[in-house]
Write a protein that holds these residues in place. Structure first.
Motif, PDB file in Angstrom:
ATOM      1  N   VAL A 256       0.836  -1.205   0.000  1.00 16.46           N
ATOM      2  CA  VAL A 256       0.000   0.000   0.000  1.00 16.46           C
ATOM      3  C   VAL A 256       0.870   1.253   0.000  1.00 16.46           C
ATOM      4  O   VAL A 256       0.632   2.204  -0.755  1.00 16.46           O
ATOM      5  CB  VAL A 256      -0.945   0.011   1.223  1.00 16.46           C
ATOM      6  N   THR A 257       1.916   1.248   0.830  1.00 16.73           N
ATOM      7  CA  THR A 257       2.835   2.385   0.899  1.00 16.73           C
ATOM      8  C   THR A 257       3.540   2.612  -0.434  1.00 16.73           C
ATOM      9  O   THR A 257       3.674   3.750  -0.907  1.00 16.73           O
ATOM     10  CB  THR A 257       3.885   2.153   2.009  1.00 16.73           C
ATOM     11  N   LEU A 258       3.972   1.517  -1.073  1.00 16.09           N
ATOM     12  CA  LEU A 258       4.649   1.622  -2.371  1.00 16.09           C
ATOM     13  C   LEU A 258       3.704   2.127  -3.451  1.00 16.09           C
ATOM     14  O   LEU A 258       4.097   2.935  -4.311  1.00 16.09           O
ATOM     15  CB  LEU A 258       5.220   0.257  -2.765  1.00 16.09           C
ATOM     16  N   LEU A 259       2.464   1.677  -3.431  1.00 11.22           N
ATOM     17  CA  LEU A 259       1.471   2.141  -4.411  1.00 11.22           C
ATOM     18  C   LEU A 259       1.185   3.630  -4.227  1.00 11.22           C
ATOM     19  O   LEU A 259       1.065   4.376  -5.212  1.00 11.22           O
ATOM     20  CB  LEU A 259       0.180   1.328  -4.285  1.00 11.22           C
ATOM     21  N   ALA A 260       1.074   4.062  -2.986  1.00 12.83           N
ATOM     22  CA  ALA A 260       0.821   5.480  -2.722  1.00 12.83           C
ATOM     23  C   ALA A 260       1.977   6.332  -3.242  1.00 12.83           C
ATOM     24  O   ALA A 260       1.766   7.398  -3.850  1.00 12.83           O
ATOM     25  CB  ALA A 260       0.615   5.701  -1.229  1.00 12.83           C
ATOM     26  N   ALA A 261       3.221   5.882  -3.015  1.00  8.63           N
ATOM     27  CA  ALA A 261       4.391   6.605  -3.504  1.00  8.63           C
ATOM     28  C   ALA A 261       4.427   6.615  -5.027  1.00  8.63           C
ATOM     29  O   ALA A 261       4.784   7.631  -5.656  1.00  8.63           O
ATOM     30  CB  ALA A 261       5.661   5.962  -2.942  1.00  8.63           C
ATOM     31  N   HIS A 262       4.033   5.501  -5.631  1.00  7.27           N
ATOM     32  CA  HIS A 262       3.995   5.404  -7.099  1.00  7.27           C
ATOM     33  C   HIS A 262       2.975   6.376  -7.672  1.00  7.27           C
ATOM     34  O   HIS A 262       3.228   7.034  -8.689  1.00  7.27           O
ATOM     35  CB  HIS A 262       3.642   3.973  -7.493  1.00  7.27           C
ATOM     36  N   ARG A 263       1.839   6.518  -7.009  1.00  4.65           N
ATOM     37  CA  ARG A 263       0.807   7.448  -7.488  1.00  4.65           C
ATOM     38  C   ARG A 263       1.288   8.893  -7.381  1.00  4.65           C
ATOM     39  O   ARG A 263       1.060   9.699  -8.295  1.00  4.65           O
ATOM     40  CB  ARG A 263      -0.475   7.261  -6.694  1.00  4.65           C
ATOM     41  N   ARG A 264       1.938   9.231  -6.281  1.00 10.70           N
ATOM     42  CA  ARG A 264       2.472  10.595  -6.121  1.00 10.70           C
ATOM     43  C   ARG A 264       3.496  10.891  -7.205  1.00 10.70           C
ATOM     44  O   ARG A 264       3.553  12.010  -7.740  1.00 10.70           O
ATOM     45  CB  ARG A 264       3.096  10.758  -4.729  1.00 10.70           C
ATOM     46  N   GLU A 265       4.304   9.887  -7.552  1.00 12.42           N
ATOM     47  CA  GLU A 265       5.310  10.062  -8.601  1.00 12.42           C
ATOM     48  C   GLU A 265       4.644  10.308  -9.950  1.00 12.42           C
ATOM     49  O   GLU A 265       5.104  11.146 -10.742  1.00 12.42           O
ATOM     50  CB  GLU A 265       6.208   8.830  -8.660  1.00 12.42           C
ATOM     51  N   GLN A 266       3.571   9.567 -10.237  1.00  7.99           N
ATOM     52  CA  GLN A 266       2.825   9.774 -11.487  1.00  7.99           C
ATOM     53  C   GLN A 266       2.274  11.201 -11.558  1.00  7.99           C
ATOM     54  O   GLN A 266       2.365  11.863 -12.587  1.00  7.99           O
ATOM     55  CB  GLN A 266       1.675   8.767 -11.597  1.00  7.99           C
ATOM     56  N   GLU A 267       1.686  11.655 -10.464  1.00 10.75           N
ATOM     57  CA  GLU A 267       1.092  12.994 -10.436  1.00 10.75           C
ATOM     58  C   GLU A 267       2.166  14.070 -10.571  1.00 10.75           C
ATOM     59  O   GLU A 267       1.970  15.079 -11.251  1.00 10.75           O
ATOM     60  CB  GLU A 267       0.306  13.172  -9.139  1.00 10.75           C
ATOM     61  N   LYS A 268       3.309  13.829  -9.941  1.00 16.06           N
ATOM     62  CA  LYS A 268       4.410  14.782 -10.016  1.00 16.06           C
ATOM     63  C   LYS A 268       4.917  14.924 -11.444  1.00 16.06           C
ATOM     64  O   LYS A 268       5.220  16.026 -11.917  1.00 16.06           O
ATOM     65  CB  LYS A 268       5.540  14.331  -9.093  1.00 16.06           C
TER      66      LYS A 268
END
Length: 336
Positions: A256-268
């Motif tokens: 879950v933590t890795l997915l959240a970080a991946h989503r933030r990276e996509q948005e960035k």
């Protein structure tokens, strides 16, 4: 259609219409019969049963190759796109093997002989696995059953086709300790999160690549499998492989933590992915399957593990659950 013509004393000519050949020419079976007229009538009836065929002249002139092409066209839209692609590959082999054979007069023995000869010669120069050959036989049986249902052929030729036996190949799965080594070795690789989901959820590669953000609930730690991707065409399917494939899967906190970080990276990076895909290439389309497979092979080498397929991670997930005492029905539902 058949008729009797008297030729002489106790002698009769029996003619049975066989339909048309591949060039549209009429064909007849002729037989001289010696006996009484009543006996000749009985013989004519026997021959009509023997040569009976319900299909008309145009069907009689059709070759197996022509029928297979029509069957393939009619199948479009009734099966998944990936299934249709597989059928098309199989039909190419079938056309080469039996394509010129006219539908009239076909027997199961003729088809078996031609197929056996074709594959025996083919594998001498090009690789073709027993599993692929078995799949081609399966496609052919499907087409022949449809031909029988449509009245194109009179006999159930599919019943006589038995695919060659495929030697049982024991697929290797990872132990829990090896799975930990694999995930540790995968850290730092671009597709680590894809490999992690494959290993821990038992999802199919097409399901992971087809995962959308709308199907991921990070707060609850749950994802829902609702669609997959045609990995060959990099095109999302509007439905998963089967009805049972639609399922919810719980995620561990690290994922879950890795997915959240991946989503933030996509948005960035302002990544615009097709249909809001969780994993996408730079063009917004689903990741290329070979990119994931190559990464997986490198990870195996780095972890010093024997070669296994990406799909074997799915078997690994199921095997570990069974070994821990989870009921088979629960594991089946988990894997979809």
């Amino acid at each position: 259609m058949a008729y009797i013509r008297k030729r002489g004393r106790n002698s009769y000519l029996i003619a049975v219409y066989l339909g048309r050949d591949s060039k549209g020419k009429r064909r007849w079976h002729y037989e001289t019969f010696y006996g009484t007229e009543k006996q000749a009538e009985h013989r004519k009836a026997e021959l009509e049963v023997k040569y009976r065929r319900p299909s008309g002249p145009r069907t009689a002139a059709m070759t197996m190759g022509e029928y297979l092409e029509r069957w393939l066209d009619n199948t479009e839209g009734t099966v998944a796109e990936s299934t249709l692609e597989t059928y098309a590959l199989h039909v190419r082999h079938l056309t080469a093997a039996v394509g010129e054979m006219p539908l009239y007069g076909l027997t199961g023995f003729d088809l078996k002989t031609r197929l056996k000869d074709y594959f025996r010669e083919y594998v001498k120069t090009r690789p073709l696995s027993p599993a692929t050959i078995k799949g081609i036989y399966g496609t052919f049986r499907t087409a022949l059953r449809q031909a029988k249902a449509d009245g194109v052929i009179a006999d159930d030729l599919a019943a006589s086709l038995k695919a060659p036996r495929v030697p049982h190949k024991e697929r290797r799965v990872l132990t829990p300790e090896e799975l930990v080594r694999l995930l540790e070795a995968a850290k730092g690789y671009k597709h680590y999160l894809v490999i992690r989901l494959l290993a821990l959820t038992g999802m199919r590669l097409g399901e992971v690549l087809g995962l959308r953000w709308q199907d991921v609930d990070l707060e609850r730690g749950v994802l829902t499998v609702r669609q997959s991707v045609n990995v060959r065409r990099r095109k999302p399917n509007d439905r998963p492989k089967t009805e049972a494939s639609v399922r919810q899967l719980a995620l561990d906190q690290e994922t879950v933590t890795l997915l959240a970080a991946h989503r933030r990276e996509q948005e960035k990076n302002r990544v615009v992915a097709l249909q809001g895909l969780v994993f996408s290439a730079t063009d917004g389309r689903p990741l290329r399957e070979m990119a994931v497979r190559r990464t997986f092979w490198r990870v195996l080498k780095r972890a010093r593990l024997a070669h296994i397929r990406v799909h074997d991670l799915r078997h690994t997930a199921g095997s570990i659950l069974l070994d821990t005492g989870v009921p088979l029905a629960t594991v089946a539902a988990f894997l979809g």
